[in-house]
Design an enzyme around this catalytic site. Structure first.
Site, PDB file in Angstrom:
ATOM      1  N   SER A  32       0.819  -1.227   0.033  1.00 47.63           N
ATOM      2  CA  SER A  32       0.012  -0.118  -0.051  1.00 47.63           C
ATOM      3  C   SER A  32       0.903   1.184   0.017  1.00 47.63           C
ATOM      4  O   SER A  32       0.316   2.448  -0.280  1.00 47.63           O
ATOM      5  CB  SER A  32      -0.894   0.066   1.213  1.00 47.63           C
ATOM      6  OG  SER A  32      -0.313   0.252   2.312  1.00 47.63           O
ATOM      7  N   LYS A  90       0.860   4.762   6.923  1.00 47.38           N
ATOM      8  CA  LYS A  90       0.291   5.663   5.695  1.00 47.38           C
ATOM      9  C   LYS A  90       0.989   6.926   5.911  1.00 47.38           C
ATOM     10  O   LYS A  90       1.573   7.325   6.688  1.00 47.38           O
ATOM     11  CB  LYS A  90      -1.525   5.791   5.717  1.00 47.38           C
ATOM     12  CG  LYS A  90      -1.973   4.393   5.991  1.00 47.38           C
ATOM     13  CD  LYS A  90      -2.158   3.674   4.779  1.00 47.38           C
ATOM     14  CE  LYS A  90      -2.581   2.463   4.897  1.00 47.38           C
ATOM     15  NZ  LYS A  90      -2.344   1.316   3.675  1.00 47.38           N
TER      16      LYS A  90
END
Length: 300
Positions: free
Chosen positions: A161, A204
């Site tokens: 990701s 993230k």
């Protein structure tokens, strides 16, 4: 006179036979007897000279006879004195031998005591070394625990990701202390738990800060407070229209909320997904600072 002294010596020997100082007294007696014999010799010689002086008519034979008589009187005394000297020398040798044995025994005892003392000191030093080693290990463990609890920790990336910035299997160092003294900044790469699952962590990049309004249009452009976020150069590709998630509508962040995205924008579960949503500051574990795999480097 000599016989009387001998009787006295015999009597003393009988009385003081078991006295430790007997030998010393015998030496003194022998010394005294030797002096007395020498004095007697001197007196005999003086007497002989005096007789010759008073009777010069005495012939040489008489003189020789008198000398022989004097010598005959002196000789037994000399022999006795020599015997006593020999006995005294023997006793001195015995004393020296005893002293030497005592000295050797004393030195042996001292060496034995020194070895025993050295052994005891060595045992004490071993115990001290073990204690210091235990203390050192405890201190090291304490420091490691403090570092991992309050300063930072090692973690490993799972999934893609965050590609092309990070890849699955990358080992990272997370700084847990930075946000104790400051607030997260835009584009920081942060680690936080997934909901209530304490064993699953997401990594993230922060896009929206507290109090800001975040919106993603149909062309995949990100707007912050109705202004295009032109400085965002971290996305791997443009966000697809069907990947805008909840950000298809404007989202206003709370005072301690952050909007996060993965750099692989079209293949990431992040704040666009309702079950992840906005991230609170208290939930952020720390900032990813360094990557160890594929060459040591700072994460941007």
């Amino acid at each position: 006179m000599s016989e009387d002294n001998k009787n006295v010596a015999d009597t003393l020997n009988e009385i003081f036979e078991d006295d430790p100082a007997r030998k010393a007294r015998e030496k003194e007696i022998a010394k005294y007897e030797k002096k007395r014999q020498k004095a007697l010799e001197r007196e005999e010689k003086k007497l002989a000279k005096k007789k010759l002086k008073e009777n010069p008519e005495l012939d040489e034979n008489n003189s020789e006879n008198e000398d022989a008589a004097v010598e005959s009187q002196i000789e037994p005394a000399n022999v006795e004195a020599q015997n006593q000297d020999a006995e005294a020398a023997k006793e001195n040798a015995d004393d020296e031998e005893i002293d030497e044995k005592a000295l050797k025994r004393k030195l042996k005892e001292e060496r034995k005591a020194e070895k025993k003392k050295a052994k005891a000191e060595k045992e004490v030093n071993i115990v001290k070394d073990l204690l210091f080693l235990c203390m050192y290990i405890i201190i090291v463990i304490g420091i490691c625990w403090a570092v991992l609890t309050f300063v930072g920790q090692r973690t490993e990336v799972s999934g893609e990701s965050m590609s092309n910035t990070l890849h699955s299997g990358d080992t990272l160092w997370i700084d847990k202390l930075e946000y104790e003294f400051g607030s997260p900044q835009r584009y920081d790469v942060v680690v936080f738990p997934y909901g209530d699952d304490e064993d699953t962590f997401y990594i993230k990049r922060i896009i929206g800060l507290p109090g800001e309004t975040v919106y993603i249009d149909e062309d995949g452009n990100i707007f912050i407070n109705d202004e295009l976020l032109e400085s965002d150069v971290y996305g791997r590709e443009t966000i697809a229209s069907d990947k805008r998630g909840v950000a298809a509508d404007e989202i206003t962040l709370g005072d301690d909320e952050y909007f996060v995205l993965g750099d692989n924008r079209n293949n990431s579960r992040d704040s666009r997904v309702a079950d992840v949503g906005n991230i609170h500051k208290k939930d952020i574990i720390g900032r990813a600072v360094f990557r160890f795999t594929g060459g040591f480097g700072k994460i941007k």
